[in-house]
Design a protein around this motif. Structure first.
Motif, PDB file in Angstrom:
ATOM      1  N   SER A 247      -4.129  -9.244   5.549  1.00  0.00           N
ATOM      2  CA  SER A 247      -2.759  -8.712   5.797  1.00  0.00           C
ATOM      3  C   SER A 247      -1.851  -9.370   4.542  1.00  0.00           C
TER       4      SER A 247
ATOM      5  N   HIS B 144      -2.612  -7.585  -1.554  1.00  0.00           N
ATOM      6  CA  HIS B 144      -2.568  -6.072  -1.781  1.00  0.00           C
ATOM      7  C   HIS B 144      -3.180  -5.658  -2.987  1.00  0.00           C
TER       8      HIS B 144
ATOM      9  N   HIS C 107       1.608  -1.186  -4.635  1.00  0.00           N
ATOM     10  CA  HIS C 107       1.074  -1.382  -3.239  1.00  0.00           C
ATOM     11  C   HIS C 107       1.967  -2.531  -2.449  1.00  0.00           C
TER      12      HIS C 107
ATOM     13  N   ASN D  74       5.406  -2.156   0.577  1.00  0.00           N
ATOM     14  CA  ASN D  74       5.395  -2.762   1.913  1.00  0.00           C
ATOM     15  C   ASN D  74       6.657  -3.879   1.749  1.00  0.00           C
ATOM     16  N   SER D  75       7.184  -4.478   1.053  1.00  0.00           N
ATOM     17  CA  SER D  75       7.987  -5.465   0.614  1.00  0.00           C
ATOM     18  C   SER D  75       9.398  -5.340   1.517  1.00  0.00           C
TER      19      SER D  75
ATOM     20  N   LEU E 236       8.984  -4.600   5.436  1.00  0.00           N
ATOM     21  CA  LEU E 236       8.509  -5.969   5.808  1.00  0.00           C
ATOM     22  C   LEU E 236       9.879  -7.006   5.869  1.00  0.00           C
TER      23      LEU E 236
ATOM     24  N   GLY F  94      -3.458  -5.319   3.106  1.00  0.00           N
ATOM     25  CA  GLY F  94      -2.256  -5.058   2.840  1.00  0.00           C
ATOM     26  C   GLY F  94      -1.522  -5.459   4.112  1.00  0.00           C
ATOM     27  N   ALA F  95       0.106  -5.332   3.811  1.00  0.00           N
ATOM     28  CA  ALA F  95       0.880  -5.823   5.143  1.00  0.00           C
ATOM     29  C   ALA F  95       1.288  -4.597   5.954  1.00  0.00           C
ATOM     30  N   SER F  96       0.835  -3.539   5.438  1.00  0.00           N
ATOM     31  CA  SER F  96       1.478  -2.198   6.139  1.00  0.00           C
ATOM     32  C   SER F  96       1.012  -2.200   7.672  1.00  0.00           C
TER      33      SER F  96
ATOM     34  N   VAL G 152       3.970  -4.191   9.408  1.00  0.00           N
ATOM     35  CA  VAL G 152       5.215  -3.365   9.225  1.00  0.00           C
ATOM     36  C   VAL G 152       4.995  -2.347  10.421  1.00  0.00           C
TER      37      VAL G 152
ATOM     38  N   TRP H 192      13.248   4.587   9.476  1.00  0.00           N
ATOM     39  CA  TRP H 192      11.867   4.632   9.278  1.00  0.00           C
ATOM     40  C   TRP H 192      10.875   5.460  10.078  1.00  0.00           C
TER      41      TRP H 192
ATOM     42  N   HIS I 130      -2.834   1.553   9.933  1.00  0.00           N
ATOM     43  CA  HIS I 130      -1.355   1.959  10.624  1.00  0.00           C
ATOM     44  C   HIS I 130      -1.423   2.193  11.955  1.00  0.00           C
TER      45      HIS I 130
END
Length: 221
Positions: free
Chosen positions: A68, A71, A76, A80-81, A84, A126-128, A131, A161, A181
């Motif tokens: 998580s 990236h 990418h 996400n930034s 998040l 990734g942090a998606s 998110v 969103w 996701h």
């Protein structure tokens, strides 16, 4: 001498400004850490990409949490930034300890879900997922806790969103882990019920203990 009993908690003594400052510092630090890690990844020839999750490989279970924070390139990470930062800030306003618990639940559940159901031969990071989890948490926690402001926040989050979140669940996008996701979203919704009810119930018990009886009987849940 008698007085009204007061129930105090460490976070309950904070002003709204204190909570906002703490939430802002936490999320700015979190996002800054992700960018520093991506810089280190590029400098090392993408050595950190190995912390992504390769599904159904037992040795990859150790990467459930680190994935998580990694990236595949600055584009990418940039995607996400902003969500998040904003969604994390809104979620953290409800209490730092609960926010950490929500993030832990989502990150672990999402990582395990990716490990279980992602296609073979893929590497997911990734942090998606987080998110999507924060989106699900904010969407429902106001309704679960019966807080009007929380409901308004959830509706605003959905308006801003909701479209992009639905698009991220489509299984037709190449190179996008819709599985991550989806699991992240489900984990965030679950967190709203598991952690939201607890917070709402505690607040209700505090009101009843500190305010006492009203005309016609005690406060009702």
């Amino acid at each position: 001498m008698t007085g009204t009993p007061v129930v105090r908690t460490a976070e309950g003594e904070w002003s709204r400004g204190d909570r906002a400052k703490a939430a802002a510092k936490l999320m700015l630090g979190w996002v800054a850490l992700l960018w520093l890690l991506e810089v280190a990844d590029v400098v090392s020839g993408h050595a950190l990409d190995g912390f992504g999750i390769v599904p159904r490989t037992p040795s990859e279970l150790v990467d459930v949490v680190p994935a998580s924070f990694i990236h595949f390139g600055f584009a990418h990470l940039a995607a996400n930034s902003v969500p998040l930062l904003i969604l994390g800030f809104l979620a953290a306003l409800g209490g730092i300890r609960r926010f950490v618990a929500v993030c832990a639940l989502v990150i672990v559940a999402d990582g395990l879900g990716v490990w279980l159901i992602s296609p073979s031969g893929t590497n997911t990071a990734g942090a998606s997922g987080l998110v999507f989890g924060l989106f699900g948490f904010l969407l429902l926690t106001g309704f679960v806790e019966r807080r009007p402001l929380g409901v308004v926040v959830g509706l605003l989050v959905a308006a801003v969103w909701g479209g992009s979140m639905l698009a991220g669940l489509a299984p037709t996008q190449s190179g996008v882990s819709w599985q991550g996701h989806l699991v992240g979203l489900v984990a965030g919704v679950a967190a709203a019920f598991v952690l939201g009810r607890r917070e709402g119930g505690a607040a209700l018990r505090t009101r009843r203990a500190t305010q006492g009886p009203q005309e016609g009987g005690w406060y009702r849940p």
